[in-house]
Motif scaffolding. Structure first.
Motif, PDB file in Angstrom:
ATOM      1  N   LYS A   1     -11.925  -2.921  10.761  1.00 23.95           N
ATOM      2  CA  LYS A   1     -10.850  -2.071  10.256  1.00 23.95           C
ATOM      3  C   LYS A   1     -10.737  -0.765  11.038  1.00 23.95           C
ATOM      4  O   LYS A   1      -9.717  -0.101  10.983  1.00 23.95           O
TER       5      LYS A   1
ATOM      6  N   ARG B   1     -15.530   5.827   7.680  1.00 28.38           N
ATOM      7  CA  ARG B   1     -14.270   6.525   7.898  1.00 28.38           C
ATOM      8  C   ARG B   1     -14.511   7.807   8.689  1.00 28.38           C
ATOM      9  O   ARG B   1     -13.805   8.111   9.632  1.00 28.38           O
TER      10      ARG B   1
ATOM     11  N   PRO C   1      -0.070   3.520  -3.615  1.00 26.76           N
ATOM     12  CA  PRO C   1      -0.729   2.690  -2.599  1.00 26.76           C
ATOM     13  C   PRO C   1      -1.234   1.372  -3.194  1.00 26.76           C
ATOM     14  O   PRO C   1      -1.550   1.313  -4.385  1.00 26.76           O
TER      15      PRO C   1
ATOM     16  N   GLU D   1     -12.764   1.632   3.559  1.00 25.86           N
ATOM     17  CA  GLU D   1     -13.299   1.957   2.233  1.00 25.86           C
ATOM     18  C   GLU D   1     -14.520   2.856   2.310  1.00 25.86           C
ATOM     19  O   GLU D   1     -14.655   3.786   1.534  1.00 25.86           O
TER      20      GLU D   1
ATOM     21  N   ASP E   1      -6.894   5.772  -0.898  1.00 21.24           N
ATOM     22  CA  ASP E   1      -5.645   5.162  -1.346  1.00 21.24           C
ATOM     23  C   ASP E   1      -5.754   4.707  -2.797  1.00 21.24           C
ATOM     24  O   ASP E   1      -4.901   4.996  -3.628  1.00 21.24           O
TER      25      ASP E   1
ATOM     26  N   ARG F   1      -7.461   5.846   6.578  1.00 18.74           N
ATOM     27  CA  ARG F   1      -7.606   5.857   5.125  1.00 18.74           C
ATOM     28  C   ARG F   1      -7.733   4.466   4.513  1.00 18.74           C
ATOM     29  O   ARG F   1      -8.004   4.343   3.332  1.00 18.74           O
ATOM     30  N   THR F   2      -7.542   3.424   5.326  1.00 15.30           N
ATOM     31  CA  THR F   2      -7.740   2.073   4.771  1.00 15.30           C
ATOM     32  C   THR F   2      -9.205   1.666   4.819  1.00 15.30           C
ATOM     33  O   THR F   2      -9.572   0.617   4.310  1.00 15.30           O
TER      34      THR F   2
ATOM     35  N   SER G   1     -11.347   3.378  -1.928  1.00 11.05           N
ATOM     36  CA  SER G   1     -10.814   4.117  -0.782  1.00 11.05           C
ATOM     37  C   SER G   1      -9.926   5.229  -1.340  1.00 11.05           C
ATOM     38  O   SER G   1      -9.520   5.161  -2.503  1.00 11.05           O
TER      39      SER G   1
ATOM     40  N   GLU H   1       1.882  -5.231  11.938  1.00 15.57           N
ATOM     41  CA  GLU H   1       1.560  -5.224  10.512  1.00 15.57           C
ATOM     42  C   GLU H   1       2.504  -6.124   9.735  1.00 15.57           C
ATOM     43  O   GLU H   1       2.080  -6.901   8.894  1.00 15.57           O
TER      44      GLU H   1
ATOM     45  N   PRO I   1      -2.634  -5.063  -2.217  1.00 17.54           N
ATOM     46  CA  PRO I   1      -2.126  -5.002  -0.846  1.00 17.54           C
ATOM     47  C   PRO I   1      -1.474  -6.347  -0.495  1.00 17.54           C
ATOM     48  O   PRO I   1      -1.883  -7.387  -1.024  1.00 17.54           O
TER      49      PRO I   1
END
Lengths: 701, 84
Positions: A400, A428, A63, A423, A74, A420-421, A72, A376, A16
């Motif tokens: 997050k 989530r 990703p 983990e 991703d 979805r970020t 995650s 971002e 990332p």
């Protein structure tokens, strides 16, 4: 086309914040297809770059991930595509590893894992400028020699190195990496054992099988996502056997393997990387001193949030009114062009109302995406999550979860997609479950109508109206935090979440990138939510139009009373009467299940408001006047101030959005969670409304 | 070079501006694996920038934010200023 002439499929991978997406966009321009990996809300991006000879080359943007040991959804998608475990995506022939030159060691960890796969690799050494500013001197040639694969230094942001990268991609054959590293001797037999089984029982090519064996043996909590192939029973059994054996011996092979990889990387870097000078605090460090400061940081955060909400609710009004008027005009045109009948009604009241209901929120959603993109791309979002971590930790979530909840103020759908970020699967899920409690913009028309009915005309100062609105937003927000706390304590008891988050360096915002993201995400929203709302609007139209009233001259109100929706409303009345709602409000509650703002238009139809133009509009005066006159059969006023307030509170809590439920279903891969969400949210709405209404009645309101 | 043995303390208790060496990770396997993969494994040097509940640290030129629970699982040994 013969196999050897098929252009190789490239996959782009990287950590990332390494500038991977910027590089992908620079390579592929607008020739991209954005979709979703089926079963998971992970964006799937495939673009086309052109080789030096003008031949199209497909590139998959995967990703960002720190490691193939996925934590995650991703990262799981990245791993599964590279291992060829996904049916929906071809296994890439070649891999472009984007590496942040200013943080070489850590970025090379993923590269080291990828080299295990034995595929041709190109390394794009990105952010060379940042590395130089940080006082690092890198020798790309040395790295190329050591690894034996092409290494292309570049600065994606400034468009440097793109030609060289394209040249490398155009090569008909790429050398395979000189990738020699010794797997720690004690785990070698296990690797060989699993590799053999993967080749035999899971039909993996030998090198991929070895890489996968290494990963399976050390990745204890293997994250699985929908749409990925499962391991064969034989391999799973073997793996479990080795794990049991090691657990009994008490050895930590995962730690040893990571250490071995880092040692190999450090040896590699010794010849490639040199620190030229000790630089003082960088610009990012100096900005951070203010941005994450315990006083200034919060002031800045408050100012940014204020600007965000101000833009969403005031700037968006103009385009929203414009869209409303256009839809109304189109609807009027259809009405004049077609003969009266079911087809015309279906088009105007079903299809156009459905499209209008979704398109009207696009301006707000685009503004939200603009801010999210801006925050971002400058690097501020990670800092905001850092600041919010402390208040979020009070309810058992971490920083997050802040971004999804923030997005949910515009619409819960992008909010849920943003989870979805996170983990940890439990965190989530909790974030997904509470996100729809944040007052989304679809509730706004209902609040506006009720406030207008509650406090008519200019008799009360605007501040009072804004105050009531604020109370509704606060109620939703506190509700979300309260339920998060409850779920974390009761449903998902787990250790307090651990958050590790990298702070990317600050960057100037790239407006082209932001614009592209706005368009992409806006389109995805239209496609995802639009198709569902359109479908439901048509079904709802059917429910209000059939069965037909025996008297063809019946008024729309009589027709609705006779229809399936009207009957459902009556059926519902005993349940909602204790809240002060009658069956006509019940119809509104049923129809607004498509989208909350539908309440306004269906109320208008049910209470047979004249001179009403349909859709979501700023002018609610005719509805308000009619509602103020509405009464129970015994002549009591229906919309007393208490009922207006109760109705607003109902909309704060109730799960009144099919599209959100559909997205939650897709995200959690089961109907269990959307069903639970509907039950707990609507249940809470009923209970709170019951208490408020009955208390209010007892007190004489 | 060897230094006198310092007692281990969790990263969250490290004073701002101090540099320490990561000695032991105590969290779940999952957490340990991820933090090692991010280059914050045993023997990495970490400089605390700010924060008591949520820590902001510098490791290998990258800024990493850790919440209190994560920082509690990282045991570090404070380096004497002469060694930094």
């Amino acid at each position: 086309m013969p196999a050897q002439e098929r252009p190789p499929v490239y996959a782009m991978v990287g950590n990332p914040n390494c500038g991977k997406t910027t590089l992908f966009n620079a390579l592929t321009g607008l020739r991209q297809k954005v979709g979703n990996y089926p079963g998971v809300t992970v964006e799937k991006k495939i673009g086309t770059a052109y080789s030096q000879h003008g031949r199209p080359v497909p590139v998959i943007d995967l990703p960002g991930a720190y490691s193939l040991a996925a934590r995650s959804p991703d990262e799981a998608v990245l791993r599964d595509v590279l291992f060829g475990r996904r049916e929906d995506t071809p296994q890439p022939d070649r891999i472009i590893c984007v590496v942040d030159a200013s943080n070489l060691e850590r970025n090379l960890y993923l590269v080291h894992q990828i080299l295990d796969l034995g595929r041709p690799v190109i390394i794009a050494l990105n952010m060379m400028d940042v590395a130089v500013r940080a006082g690092l001197r890198l020798d790309p040639r040395q790295l190329e020699q050591e690894l034996g694969v092409p290494v292309v230094p570049c600065e994606a942001v400034n468009g440097r190195g793109l030609v060289e990268l394209r040249l490398a991609m155009s090569r008909s054959a790429l050398p395979l990496a000189k990738h020699r590293w010794d797997v720690p001797a004690p785990i070698a037999p296990a690797v060989a054992d699993l590799q053999a089984s993967l080749i035999e029982h899971d039909a993996r090519p030998p090198l991929i099988a070895r890489a996968e064996a290494l990963l399976l043996l050390t990745d204890f909590d293997t994250m699985r996502v929908a749409g990925s192939r499962q391991l064969s029973a034989r391999t799973a059994e073997l793996l479990a056997g080795w794990r049991r054996r090691w657990a009994g011996e008490g050895t930590d092979w995962s730690g040893t393997l990571i250490k071995t990889r880092y040692e190999a990387i450090n040896r590699l870097c010794a010849g490639v990387l040199r620190r030229t000078c000790e630089t003082g605090p960088s610009l990012s460090d100096r900005i951070d001193a203010v941005v994450v400061h315990s006083v200034w940081g919060w002031l800045l955060f408050a100012a940014i949030m204020a600007a965000l909400f101000f833009s969403i609710f005031t700037l968006a009004e103009f385009p929203m009114n414009w869209i409303d008027s256009q839809i109304a005009a189109l609807s009027g045109w259809v009405k004049s062009a077609l003969a009266p009948g079911d087809l015309r009604d279906l088009l105007t009241d079903g299809v156009l109302a459905g499209i209008g209901g979704i398109v009207v929120f696009l301006p707000q959603i685009l503004i939200l995406f603009f801010f999210v993109g801006l925050l971002e791309s400058t690097g501020y979002m990670a800092r905001a999550a850092f600041l919010m971590d402390r208040p979020m930790s009070k309810v058992g979530l971490h920083g997050k979860s802040f971004i999804p909840l923030l997005s949910s103020y515009a619409c819960a759908i992008p909010g849920i997609m943003a989870t979805r970020t996170i983990e940890n699967a439990k965190d989530r899920l909790v974030t997904i479950l509470v996100a729809p409690l944040m007052s989304c913009s679809a509730r706004l028309p209902v609040y506006l109508l009720m406030i207008a009915t509650l406090l008519p005309g200019g008799a009360v100062p605007a501040v009072t109206k804004v105050g009531i609105m604020f109370v509704m937003y606060a109620l939703g927000t506190f509700g979300a935090f309260g339920f998060a706390w409850l779920f974390k304590r009761v449903l998902f008891r787990s250790a307090a979440p651990l958050m590790i988050m990298e702070f990317p360096p600050y960057q100037r915002p790239h407006f082209r990138e932001i614009l592209r993201q706005m368009i992409e995400r806006g389109w995805l929203f239209l496609k995802n939510a639009g198709t569902i709302i359109l479908g439901i609007s048509i079904v709802l139209w059917f429910l209000t139009a059939y069965p037909k009233h025996p008297d063809p001259a019946a008024s729309p109100a009589q027709q609705i009373a006779h229809s399936l929706a009207g009957r459902t409303g009556r059926l519902l009345e005993p349940a909602i009467r204790p809240l002060g709602f009658d069956w006509r409000i019940g119809i509104g509650l049923v129809t607004s299940f498509a989208a909350r703002e539908v309440f306004v238009s269906s109320t208008a139809v049910v209470f047979s408001v004249e001179h009403f133009a349909g859709g979501k509009r700023a002018d609610v005066t005719p509805v308000r006047t009619t509602l103020a006159a509405a009464a129970w059969p015994d002549g009591r006023k229906l919309f007393t101030p208490l009922v207006c307030l109760t109705l607003m509170i109902y909309y704060v809590f109730a799960m009144q959005c099919m599209s959100t439920l559909a997205v939650v279903k897709r995200e959690t891969n089961s109907w269990r969670w959307p069903a639970f969400q509907t039950l707990y949210m609507t249940g809470t709405a009923w209970l709170v409304c019951f208490v408020v209404y009955q208390t209010g009645r007892t007190l004489g309101f | 070079m060897s230094f006198p043995q310092q007692p281990l303390s969790p990263l969250c208790q490290l004073p701002a501006g101090a540099t320490a060496r990561i000695c032991r990770l105590t969290g779940s396997d999952d957490f340990c694996q991820r933090i090692r993969e991010m280059g914050c494994g045993e023997a990495a040097l970490v400089t605390k920038i700010s924060g008591n509940t949520t820590s902001l640290c510098q490791v290998n030129g990258t800024r990493i934010a850790l919440n209190h629970q994560a920082a509690m699982h990282i045991l570090v040994e404070l380096l004497p200023s002469s060694a930094r």
